[in-house]
Design a protein around this motif. Structure first.
Motif, PDB file in Angstrom:
ATOM      1  N   GLU A  11       0.700  -1.301  -0.118  1.00  0.00           N
ATOM      2  CA  GLU A  11       0.093  -0.185   0.060  1.00  0.00           C
ATOM      3  C   GLU A  11       0.859   1.452   0.096  1.00  0.00           C
ATOM      4  OE1 GLU A  11      -2.148   2.198  -0.539  1.00  0.00           O
ATOM      5  OE2 GLU A  11      -3.794   1.711   0.891  1.00  0.00           O
ATOM      6  N   ASP A  12       0.430   2.121  -1.007  1.00  0.00           N
ATOM      7  CA  ASP A  12       1.376   3.426  -0.959  1.00  0.00           C
ATOM      8  C   ASP A  12       0.928   4.438   0.005  1.00  0.00           C
ATOM      9  OD1 ASP A  12      -0.701   3.509  -2.488  1.00  0.00           O
ATOM     10  OD2 ASP A  12       0.221   5.237  -3.545  1.00  0.00           O
ATOM     11  N   GLU A  13      -0.154   4.305   0.513  1.00  0.00           N
ATOM     12  CA  GLU A  13      -0.900   5.358   1.320  1.00  0.00           C
ATOM     13  C   GLU A  13      -0.403   5.055   2.862  1.00  0.00           C
ATOM     14  OE1 GLU A  13      -5.188   6.301   0.321  1.00  0.00           O
ATOM     15  OE2 GLU A  13      -4.664   4.886  -1.014  1.00  0.00           O
ATOM     16  N   ASP A  55      -3.471  -3.492  -1.737  1.00  0.00           N
ATOM     17  CA  ASP A  55      -4.223  -2.339  -2.223  1.00  0.00           C
ATOM     18  C   ASP A  55      -4.149  -2.213  -3.612  1.00  0.00           C
ATOM     19  OD1 ASP A  55      -5.604   0.058  -1.687  1.00  0.00           O
ATOM     20  OD2 ASP A  55      -4.189   0.904  -2.593  1.00  0.00           O
ATOM     21  N   MET A  57      -4.872   0.006  -5.660  1.00  0.00           N
ATOM     22  CA  MET A  57      -4.222   1.456  -6.178  1.00  0.00           C
ATOM     23  C   MET A  57      -2.719   1.629  -5.621  1.00  0.00           C
ATOM     24  SD  MET A  57      -6.744   2.551  -8.219  1.00  0.00           S
ATOM     25  CE  MET A  57      -6.563   4.393  -8.432  1.00  0.00           C
ATOM     26  N   LYS A 104     -12.600  -0.161   0.809  1.00  0.00           N
ATOM     27  CA  LYS A 104     -12.352   0.904   1.720  1.00  0.00           C
ATOM     28  C   LYS A 104     -13.448   1.843   1.822  1.00  0.00           C
ATOM     29  CE  LYS A 104      -7.395   1.579   0.651  1.00  0.00           C
ATOM     30  NZ  LYS A 104      -6.357   2.267  -0.221  1.00  0.00           N
TER      31      LYS A 104
HETATM   32 CA    CA Z   1      -3.172   3.088  -2.644  1.00  0.00          CA
END
Ligand code: CA
Length: 234
Positions: A11-13, A55, A57, A104
């Motif tokens: 996950e990049d967030e 995730d 995205m 989410k």
């Molecule tokens: Ca993401």
């Protein structure tokens, strides 16, 4: 003491990945964050996670594509996180080898419950049971040790959950199970589960196993009840 189970969070967030990492760590797991697909694939090889939260995205690759790439190398259970909520996406996510799916915003306690359930099922599934490791019916052989299925000697590639569902049904052959029972037996969280997951998995197993998937020989639909594995009325 058993080593802690390892959860790879892709996950990049960072606000989301950190919350998940903290939560699973408090619950006794070890966690590693990968912020992109490249790092995720490296971690898959070098860190050997027991479970993957993915995730959809990501900055460098679509999560669905990454899911497919992971599945080519590993049977580690994958739970996909997505902001997209439609059923189409859910089916798509499962079709690329994911084992589970959450939309989410999600509840951390539900995420934890699902991870626990997947790993518990894997534990009980992997438990030694010498008399039941290899099942054979007609020209189909289902080998739990090798996680392999052959039909007429030809190997059929199944995902871990597809295999477990087929193995469960065939181990209890001629017994009819409802979708809720199968969800509980294989995924272990009937109260959270979406029974259409079973429909999707049964269809995928049939497409791989059956010469004519719309006229199945192995897994029969028992209308209004559920499914059974049976060769008797083939
Ligand atoms: Ca993401």
């Amino acid at each position: 003491m058993n080593r802690p189970r390892k959860i790879l969070i892709i996950e990049d967030e960072q606000d989301i990945s950190r919350i998940i990492k903290d939560y699973v760590t408090i619950n006794g797991y070890e966690a590693l964050i990968a912020e992109n697909g490249r790092d995720a694939l490296l971690a898959l090889d070098s860190w050997q996670p027991d479970f993957i939260v993915l995730d959809i995205m990501l900055p460098d690759v679509d999560g669905i594509e990454l899911c497919r790439q992971i599945r080519q190398k590993s049977q580690t259970p994958i739970l996909i996180l997505s902001a997209r909520g439609s059923d189409t996406d859910k089916v798509l996510g499962l079709g690329f080898g994911a084992d589970d799916y959450m939309t989410k915003p999600f509840s951390l306690s539900e995420l934890m419950a699902r991870i626990n359930a997947h790993l518990r099922r894997m534990d009980s599934f992997g438990a030694p049971s010498p008399h039941e490791d290899r099942l054979s019916f007609g020209n189909i052989v289902i080998d739990r040790k090798a996680y392999s299925v052959t039909v007429g000697g030809k190997e059929i590639a199944l995902s871990a959950k597809e295999f477990e569902l087929l193995f469960y049904l065939s181990k209890h052959n001629n017994q009819v199970f409802s979708k809720a029972q199968l969800l509980d037996a294989i995924w272990g969280y009937a109260e959270y589960g979406d029974e259409s997951t079973i429909t999707v998995y049964i269809r995928r197993i049939r497409e791989k196993l059956e010469a004519d998937p719309s006229n199945p020989v192995y897994i029969k639909t028992v209308w209004g009840v559920g499914y059974k594995f049976s060769l008797d009325d083939a």
